[in-house]
Scaffold this motif. Structure first.
Motif, PDB file in Angstrom:
ATOM      1  N   LEU A 129       0.827  -1.207   0.000  1.00 53.09           N
ATOM      2  CA  LEU A 129       0.000   0.000   0.000  1.00 53.09           C
ATOM      3  C   LEU A 129       0.865   1.262   0.000  1.00 53.09           C
ATOM      4  CD1 LEU A 129      -3.162  -0.627   2.191  1.00 53.09           C
ATOM      5  CD2 LEU A 129      -2.985  -0.241  -0.251  1.00 53.09           C
ATOM      6  N   GLY A 130       2.075   1.155   0.536  1.00 54.44           N
ATOM      7  CA  GLY A 130       3.010   2.271   0.417  1.00 54.44           C
ATOM      8  C   GLY A 130       3.335   2.532  -1.042  1.00 54.44           C
ATOM      9  N   LEU A 131       3.561   1.449  -1.786  1.00 58.97           N
ATOM     10  CA  LEU A 131       3.792   1.582  -3.229  1.00 58.97           C
ATOM     11  C   LEU A 131       2.563   2.171  -3.924  1.00 58.97           C
ATOM     12  CD1 LEU A 131       5.329   0.996  -5.885  1.00 58.97           C
ATOM     13  CD2 LEU A 131       4.379  -1.324  -5.798  1.00 58.97           C
ATOM     14  N   ALA A 132       1.381   1.667  -3.570  1.00 55.11           N
ATOM     15  CA  ALA A 132       0.147   2.162  -4.190  1.00 55.11           C
ATOM     16  C   ALA A 132      -0.059   3.647  -3.908  1.00 55.11           C
ATOM     17  CB  ALA A 132      -1.052   1.358  -3.689  1.00 55.11           C
ATOM     18  N   THR A 133       0.279   4.076  -2.699  1.00 50.98           N
ATOM     19  CA  THR A 133       0.146   5.490  -2.350  1.00 50.98           C
ATOM     20  C   THR A 133       1.031   6.356  -3.232  1.00 50.98           C
ATOM     21  OG1 THR A 133      -0.293   4.873  -0.048  1.00 50.98           O
ATOM     22  CG2 THR A 133       0.296   7.171  -0.473  1.00 50.98           C
ATOM     23  N   ALA A 134       2.248   5.856  -3.492  1.00 44.48           N
ATOM     24  CA  ALA A 134       3.220   6.642  -4.252  1.00 44.48           C
ATOM     25  C   ALA A 134       2.921   6.685  -5.746  1.00 44.48           C
ATOM     26  CB  ALA A 134       4.627   6.072  -4.024  1.00 44.48           C
ATOM     27  N   VAL A 135       2.427   5.583  -6.310  1.00 46.13           N
ATOM     28  CA  VAL A 135       2.292   5.509  -7.773  1.00 46.13           C
ATOM     29  C   VAL A 135       0.843   5.442  -8.252  1.00 46.13           C
ATOM     30  CG1 VAL A 135       4.522   4.333  -7.878  1.00 46.13           C
ATOM     31  CG2 VAL A 135       2.425   2.973  -7.924  1.00 46.13           C
ATOM     32  N   GLY A 136      -0.103   5.251  -7.334  1.00 44.89           N
ATOM     33  CA  GLY A 136      -1.493   5.070  -7.737  1.00 44.89           C
ATOM     34  C   GLY A 136      -2.060   6.240  -8.512  1.00 44.89           C
ATOM     35  N   GLY A 137      -1.751   7.455  -8.092  1.00 42.39           N
ATOM     36  CA  GLY A 137      -2.268   8.630  -8.783  1.00 42.39           C
ATOM     37  C   GLY A 137      -1.757   8.720 -10.214  1.00 42.39           C
ATOM     38  N   GLY A 138      -0.483   8.372 -10.409  1.00 40.41           N
ATOM     39  CA  GLY A 138       0.086   8.400 -11.749  1.00 40.41           C
ATOM     40  C   GLY A 138      -0.556   7.377 -12.669  1.00 40.41           C
ATOM     41  N   VAL A 139      -0.877   6.209 -12.131  1.00 43.95           N
ATOM     42  CA  VAL A 139      -1.540   5.176 -12.935  1.00 43.95           C
ATOM     43  C   VAL A 139      -2.928   5.653 -13.363  1.00 43.95           C
ATOM     44  CG1 VAL A 139      -2.507   2.844 -12.890  1.00 43.95           C
ATOM     45  CG2 VAL A 139      -0.239   3.272 -11.911  1.00 43.95           C
ATOM     46  N   LEU A 140      -3.692   6.196 -12.413  1.00 44.92           N
ATOM     47  CA  LEU A 140      -5.023   6.706 -12.743  1.00 44.92           C
ATOM     48  C   LEU A 140      -4.946   7.851 -13.750  1.00 44.92           C
ATOM     49  CD1 LEU A 140      -6.652   6.708  -9.186  1.00 44.92           C
ATOM     50  CD2 LEU A 140      -7.072   5.085 -11.046  1.00 44.92           C
ATOM     51  N   ARG A 141      -3.943   8.699 -13.591  1.00 45.68           N
ATOM     52  CA  ARG A 141      -3.737   9.811 -14.531  1.00 45.68           C
ATOM     53  C   ARG A 141      -3.559   9.291 -15.962  1.00 45.68           C
ATOM     54  NH1 ARG A 141       1.991  11.592 -13.774  1.00 45.68           N
ATOM     55  NH2 ARG A 141       2.224   9.640 -14.931  1.00 45.68           N
ATOM     56  N   ILE A 143      -4.382   6.374 -17.230  1.00 47.18           N
ATOM     57  CA  ILE A 143      -5.574   5.688 -17.727  1.00 47.18           C
ATOM     58  C   ILE A 143      -6.601   6.702 -18.237  1.00 47.18           C
ATOM     59  CG2 ILE A 143      -7.571   4.305 -17.049  1.00 47.18           C
ATOM     60  CD1 ILE A 143      -5.684   2.789 -15.147  1.00 47.18           C
ATOM     61  N   ILE A 144      -6.830   7.758 -17.460  1.00 48.42           N
ATOM     62  CA  ILE A 144      -7.789   8.783 -17.868  1.00 48.42           C
ATOM     63  C   ILE A 144      -7.318   9.479 -19.147  1.00 48.42           C
ATOM     64  CG2 ILE A 144      -8.798  11.014 -17.222  1.00 48.42           C
ATOM     65  CD1 ILE A 144      -8.818  10.028 -14.333  1.00 48.42           C
ATOM     66  N   ALA A 145      -6.006   9.667 -19.271  1.00 48.97           N
ATOM     67  CA  ALA A 145      -5.449  10.323 -20.453  1.00 48.97           C
ATOM     68  C   ALA A 145      -5.289   9.365 -21.630  1.00 48.97           C
ATOM     69  CB  ALA A 145      -4.104  10.949 -20.113  1.00 48.97           C
ATOM     70  N   ASN A 146      -5.784   8.129 -21.481  1.00 49.19           N
ATOM     71  CA  ASN A 146      -5.752   7.131 -22.552  1.00 49.19           C
ATOM     72  C   ASN A 146      -4.319   6.790 -22.973  1.00 49.19           C
ATOM     73  OD1 ASN A 146      -7.046   5.315 -24.280  1.00 49.19           O
ATOM     74  ND2 ASN A 146      -7.016   6.763 -25.989  1.00 49.19           N
ATOM     75  N   GLU A 147      -3.457   6.610 -21.964  1.00 50.75           N
ATOM     76  CA  GLU A 147      -2.084   6.204 -22.216  1.00 50.75           C
ATOM     77  C   GLU A 147      -1.787   4.920 -21.447  1.00 50.75           C
ATOM     78  OE1 GLU A 147       0.892   9.107 -21.451  1.00 50.75           O
ATOM     79  OE2 GLU A 147       0.433  10.222 -23.293  1.00 50.75           O
ATOM     80  N   VAL A 148      -0.828   4.152 -21.960  1.00 46.14           N
ATOM     81  CA  VAL A 148      -0.336   3.013 -21.194  1.00 46.14           C
ATOM     82  C   VAL A 148       0.349   3.580 -19.951  1.00 46.14           C
ATOM     83  CG1 VAL A 148       1.241   1.054 -21.151  1.00 46.14           C
ATOM     84  CG2 VAL A 148       0.002   1.608 -23.251  1.00 46.14           C
ATOM     85  N   PRO A 149      -0.039   3.145 -18.743  1.00 47.60           N
ATOM     86  CA  PRO A 149       0.563   3.719 -17.537  1.00 47.60           C
ATOM     87  C   PRO A 149       2.086   3.649 -17.557  1.00 47.60           C
ATOM     88  CG  PRO A 149      -1.325   2.379 -16.959  1.00 47.60           C
ATOM     89  CD  PRO A 149      -1.088   2.168 -18.428  1.00 47.60           C
ATOM     90  N   SER A 150       2.713   4.749 -17.203  1.00 46.90           N
ATOM     91  CA  SER A 150       4.182   4.795 -17.176  1.00 46.90           C
ATOM     92  C   SER A 150       4.761   3.716 -16.274  1.00 46.90           C
ATOM     93  CB  SER A 150       4.635   6.176 -16.686  1.00 46.90           C
ATOM     94  OG  SER A 150       4.182   7.186 -17.562  1.00 46.90           O
ATOM     95  N   LEU A 151       3.978   3.313 -15.281  1.00 49.13           N
ATOM     96  CA  LEU A 151       4.428   2.315 -14.315  1.00 49.13           C
ATOM     97  C   LEU A 151       4.840   1.019 -14.986  1.00 49.13           C
ATOM     98  CD1 LEU A 151       4.600   1.713 -11.208  1.00 49.13           C
ATOM     99  CD2 LEU A 151       2.323   0.714 -11.433  1.00 49.13           C
ATOM    100  N   VAL A 152       4.205   0.654 -16.106  1.00 48.56           N
ATOM    101  CA  VAL A 152       4.464  -0.636 -16.742  1.00 48.56           C
ATOM    102  C   VAL A 152       5.124  -0.492 -18.108  1.00 48.56           C
ATOM    103  CG1 VAL A 152       2.592  -1.789 -15.525  1.00 48.56           C
ATOM    104  CG2 VAL A 152       2.111  -0.678 -17.703  1.00 48.56           C
ATOM    105  N   ARG A 153       5.566   0.694 -18.450  1.00 50.74           N
ATOM    106  CA  ARG A 153       6.211   0.888 -19.752  1.00 50.74           C
ATOM    107  C   ARG A 153       7.709   0.665 -19.646  1.00 50.74           C
ATOM    108  NH1 ARG A 153       4.065   5.966 -23.157  1.00 50.74           N
ATOM    109  NH2 ARG A 153       5.852   5.220 -24.373  1.00 50.74           N
ATOM    110  N   TRP A 154       8.239  -0.150 -20.546  1.00 54.41           N
ATOM    111  CA  TRP A 154       9.664  -0.480 -20.502  1.00 54.41           C
ATOM    112  C   TRP A 154      10.545   0.710 -20.879  1.00 54.41           C
ATOM    113  CZ3 TRP A 154      12.730   0.207 -24.731  1.00 54.41           C
ATOM    114  CH2 TRP A 154      12.100   0.349 -25.973  1.00 54.41           C
ATOM    115  N   ASP A 155       9.966   1.669 -21.650  1.00 54.16           N
ATOM    116  CA  ASP A 155      10.769   2.783 -22.147  1.00 54.16           C
ATOM    117  C   ASP A 155      10.751   3.987 -21.207  1.00 54.16           C
ATOM    118  OD1 ASP A 155       8.083   3.206 -22.642  1.00 54.16           O
ATOM    119  OD2 ASP A 155       8.419   4.318 -24.505  1.00 54.16           O
ATOM    120  N   ARG A 156      10.332   3.798 -19.977  1.00 50.52           N
ATOM    121  CA  ARG A 156      10.345   4.874 -18.989  1.00 50.52           C
ATOM    122  C   ARG A 156      11.329   4.544 -17.871  1.00 50.52           C
ATOM    123  NH1 ARG A 156       5.784   8.184 -19.841  1.00 50.52           N
ATOM    124  NH2 ARG A 156       5.497   8.125 -22.102  1.00 50.52           N
TER     125      ARG A 156
END
Length: 224
Positions: A129-141, A143-156
């Motif tokens: 949940l510490g991880l979710a707190t830190a990265v959860g907002g970015g994942v939701l961002r 998804i709403i912006a219709n992008e593959v979440p940076s969290l799971v992109r190999w090129d980030r």
């Protein structure tokens, strides 16, 4: 309680700073996606507060802090307005935004872990949940912006790994009864520095061994 390591005023100030810089990153993405002012505000709010909302709902800390502290809700709106009017100038300070974003990442992975543990979760679940707190907002961002979440992109550059390290450090300190202001701050700084190093040297997680996918070529064509 572990959350009492920092005074309420200090904790609140750190939370506001983290919320502000996360909101800036969300608002900037909204501008790049050509969203209107409402879309910019929504993406700023989601990015800044999403991780904390996920954590609070999971641990039963309701209503979530985002809805009980007006400062938490207003800060992303201020960041959205700043980007709306001054986004060219904010874009030019992207390095500073990245630094503050890294600081917010380190702070939130630690406070998220300690708050989850205070609500009775085990060490592994608290670190998650510490991880979710830190990265959860970015994942939701994303998804709403219709992008593959940076969290799971190999090129980030590495983002989740620094948060995992910070959360794991806190969990280990809790396990060995070593958690205090110094060790918690050390975990924040470790996650912060790892994120900055990843940005500086473009550290990325390895992909599947002997992979045969043509995704590299697809990505290259899309970016060219």
């Amino acid at each position: 309680m572990i959350q009492d390591l920092f005074s309420p005023s200090v904790q609140h100030a750190l939370d506001i700073v983290g919320i502000f810089v996360f909101a800036i990153s969300g608002a900037l993405l909204a501008v790049r996606k050509n969203f209107d002012v409402f879309g910019i505000a929504v993406l700023a709010e989601v990015t800044a507060l999403g991780g904390g909302l996920i954590r609070d709902v999971v641990i039963g800390a309701v209503p979530p802090a985002a809805f009980t502290d007006l400062g938490y809700f207003i800060t992303p709106l201020f960041a959205a307005l700043l980007v709306f009017f001054l986004h060219p100038e904010v874009e030019r300070t992207q390095l500073a935004v990245n630094v503050f974003d890294a600081a917010g990442l380190g702070l939130f992975c630690v406070t998220g872990t300690t708050k989850a543990y205070d609500y009775g979760l085990g060490l592994t679940a608290s670190a998650a949940l510490g991880l979710a707190t830190a990265v959860g907002g970015g994942v939701l961002r994303d998804i709403i912006a219709n992008e593959v979440p940076s969290l799971v992109r190999w090129d980030r550059d590495l983002y989740a790994v620094p948060a995992i390290v910070g959360s794991a450090m806190v969990a280990l300190c809790i396990n060995y009864d070593m958690v205090n202001a110094f060790t918690s701050s050390l975990a924040v700084v470790t996650a912060f520095v790892l994120r900055l190093l990843a940005l500086r040297y473009h550290w990325r997680a390895p992909r599947a061994w002997h992979r045969r996918s043509t995704a590299v070529e697809v990505e290259d064509v899309a970016s060219s």
